[in-house]
Write an enzyme that holds these catalytic residues in place. Structure first.
Site, PDB file in Angstrom:
ATOM      1  CG  HIS A 135       9.441 -82.227 -29.428  1.00  0.00           C
ATOM      2  ND1 HIS A 135      10.312 -82.545 -28.415  1.00  0.00           N
ATOM      3  CD2 HIS A 135      10.121 -81.401 -30.251  1.00  0.00           C
ATOM      4  CE1 HIS A 135      11.469 -81.947 -28.628  1.00  0.00           C
ATOM      5  NE2 HIS A 135      11.372 -81.247 -29.739  1.00  0.00           N
ATOM      6  CG  HIS A 144      -3.908 -66.580 -22.254  1.00  0.00           C
ATOM      7  ND1 HIS A 144      -4.634 -65.426 -22.156  1.00  0.00           N
ATOM      8  CD2 HIS A 144      -3.980 -66.945 -23.572  1.00  0.00           C
ATOM      9  CE1 HIS A 144      -5.119 -65.092 -23.340  1.00  0.00           C
ATOM     10  NE2 HIS A 144      -4.725 -66.000 -24.232  1.00  0.00           N
TER      11      HIS A 144
HETATM   12  O1  JB2 Z   1     -13.470 -61.641 -11.261  1.00  0.00           O
HETATM   13  C1  JB2 Z   1     -13.630 -61.322 -12.440  1.00  0.00           C
HETATM   14  C2  JB2 Z   1     -14.841 -61.578 -13.158  1.00  0.00           C
HETATM   15  N1  JB2 Z   1     -15.979 -62.151 -12.814  1.00  0.00           N
HETATM   16  C3  JB2 Z   1     -16.754 -62.125 -13.904  1.00  0.00           C
HETATM   17  N2  JB2 Z   1     -12.661 -60.711 -13.128  1.00  0.00           N
HETATM   18  C4  JB2 Z   1     -12.817 -60.367 -14.444  1.00  0.00           C
HETATM   19  N3  JB2 Z   1     -11.777 -59.784 -15.074  1.00  0.00           N
HETATM   20  N4  JB2 Z   1     -13.932 -60.623 -15.142  1.00  0.00           N
HETATM   21  C5  JB2 Z   1     -14.936 -61.209 -14.505  1.00  0.00           C
HETATM   22  N5  JB2 Z   1     -16.131 -61.564 -14.924  1.00  0.00           N
HETATM   23  C6  JB2 Z   1     -16.686 -61.325 -16.254  1.00  0.00           C
HETATM   24  O2  JB2 Z   1     -15.829 -61.760 -17.287  1.00  0.00           O
HETATM   25  C7  JB2 Z   1     -16.904 -59.826 -16.513  1.00  0.00           C
HETATM   26  O3  JB2 Z   1     -18.133 -59.391 -15.970  1.00  0.00           O
HETATM   27  C8  JB2 Z   1     -16.885 -59.743 -18.024  1.00  0.00           C
HETATM   28  O4  JB2 Z   1     -18.165 -59.914 -18.582  1.00  0.00           O
HETATM   29  C9  JB2 Z   1     -16.012 -60.926 -18.447  1.00  0.00           C
HETATM   30  C10 JB2 Z   1     -14.686 -60.451 -18.977  1.00  0.00           C
HETATM   31  O5  JB2 Z   1     -14.939 -59.837 -20.239  1.00  0.00           O
HETATM   32  P1  JB2 Z   1     -13.825 -58.987 -21.011  1.00  0.00           P
HETATM   33  O6  JB2 Z   1     -14.331 -58.765 -22.387  1.00  0.00           O
HETATM   34  O7  JB2 Z   1     -13.461 -57.810 -20.178  1.00  0.00           O
HETATM   35  O8  JB2 Z   1     -12.553 -59.921 -21.017  1.00  0.00           O
HETATM   36  P2  JB2 Z   1     -12.410 -61.399 -21.532  1.00  0.00           P
HETATM   37  O9  JB2 Z   1     -11.851 -62.185 -20.411  1.00  0.00           O
HETATM   38  O10 JB2 Z   1     -13.636 -61.889 -22.147  1.00  0.00           O
HETATM   39  O11 JB2 Z   1     -11.315 -61.257 -22.693  1.00  0.00           O
HETATM   40  C11 JB2 Z   1      -9.972 -60.879 -22.416  1.00  0.00           C
HETATM   41  O12 JB2 Z   1      -9.114 -62.017 -22.569  1.00  0.00           O
HETATM   42  C12 JB2 Z   1      -9.145 -62.600 -23.879  1.00  0.00           C
HETATM   43  C13 JB2 Z   1      -8.266 -63.836 -23.867  1.00  0.00           C
HETATM   44  C14 JB2 Z   1      -9.580 -59.789 -23.433  1.00  0.00           C
HETATM   45  O13 JB2 Z   1      -8.287 -59.314 -23.114  1.00  0.00           O
HETATM   46  C15 JB2 Z   1      -9.608 -60.342 -24.827  1.00  0.00           C
HETATM   47  O14 JB2 Z   1      -9.163 -59.358 -25.757  1.00  0.00           O
HETATM   48  C16 JB2 Z   1      -8.734 -61.588 -24.921  1.00  0.00           C
HETATM   49  N6  JB2 Z   1      -8.793 -62.142 -26.261  1.00  0.00           N
END
Ligand code: JB2
Length: 210
Positions: A135, A144
């Protein structure tokens, strides 16, 4: 123009959970935008990658958007860069959320989350799988709360803060902006802005840069 469905910015691991959550909530997911050339022409759980993030602007009349990227600063920079897009919040039907809770556009709430009365959730915040928010908490924009983290009553989480997996916070504490609580940490006193704390009880490890 009739909306096509919901569009995502980001096509990585986090996007898979956003797609699954949207579908569970009864939404159609129409497309993904991502700058990674290796993702072009591919799909995320069957949702086509339609182009670079810049190309999302061509679809802005065709549906609302969710930034499906886990990195907090990246979500903030994209939200600022594309402020003409309509941002949508997503709540999994298996989340338990009191009717008094306010959820800002762009926030995502995954399965198993519990949010108690009079909580305020900021824009583009992630409430990840199975976290609980008691609450009167306030969660700032671009924060996050990761899987299995637990916030007791009246905790304030600042903009962009990251609470690591399985961390917990005792009542009435203030987590500063862009602060990080390491996995499993237990916060028993306020955490300053841009500070990394770890352990039980959580102690300051270092001040974080920009
Ligand atoms: O500026 C950028 C960007 N622009 C596009 N920074 C980052 N970090 N990523 C960018 N992207 C796109 O986001 C990337 O091209 C990539 O396709 C995607 C990030 O994918 P990734 O699988 O590396 O991370 P995520 O953000 O989808 O997932 C993270 O966070 C989640 C909350 C992981 O740590 C997961 O395990 C977690 N559950």
């Amino acid at each position: 123009m009739k909306p096509d469905g919901v569009f995502l910015i980001g096509g990585g691991g986090h996007a898979k959970v956003v797609v699954a959550t949207l579908r569970s909530a009864g939404h159609r997911v129409a497309g993904v935008f991502d700058d990674d050339p290796n993702r072009q022409g591919r799909s995320v759980l069957g949702v086509p990658v339609l182009g670079s993030i810049e190309q999302a602007l061509n679809y802005k009349e065709r549906g609302p958007f969710v930034i499906a990227i886990g990195d907090n600063r990246t979500r903030k920079s994209i939200a600022e860069r594309f402020e003409s897009l309509e941002w949508m919040s997503v709540v999994h039907p298996a989340a338990q959320i009191h009717s008094s809770v306010e959820i800002a556009p762009g926030a995502v709430v995954f399965a198993g989350v519990v949010i108690q009365p009079d909580v305020v959730i900021g824009e583009h915040t992630i409430l990840n799988t199975g976290c609980t928010v008691d609450h009167d908490c306030t969660i700032g924009p671009f924060a996050h709360i990761t899987p299995g983290a637990h916030l007791a009553g009246a905790v304030h989480v600042g903009e962009g803060a990251f609470l690591g997996i399985g961390s917990s916070v005792v009542p009435n504490q203030h987590i500063g902006t862009w602060a990080v609580v390491g996995a499993g940490g237990t916060v028993v006193r306020d955490v300053p802005d841009k500070t990394l704390v770890v352990g039980v009880p959580a102690k300051v490890v270092r001040i974080l840069g920009e």
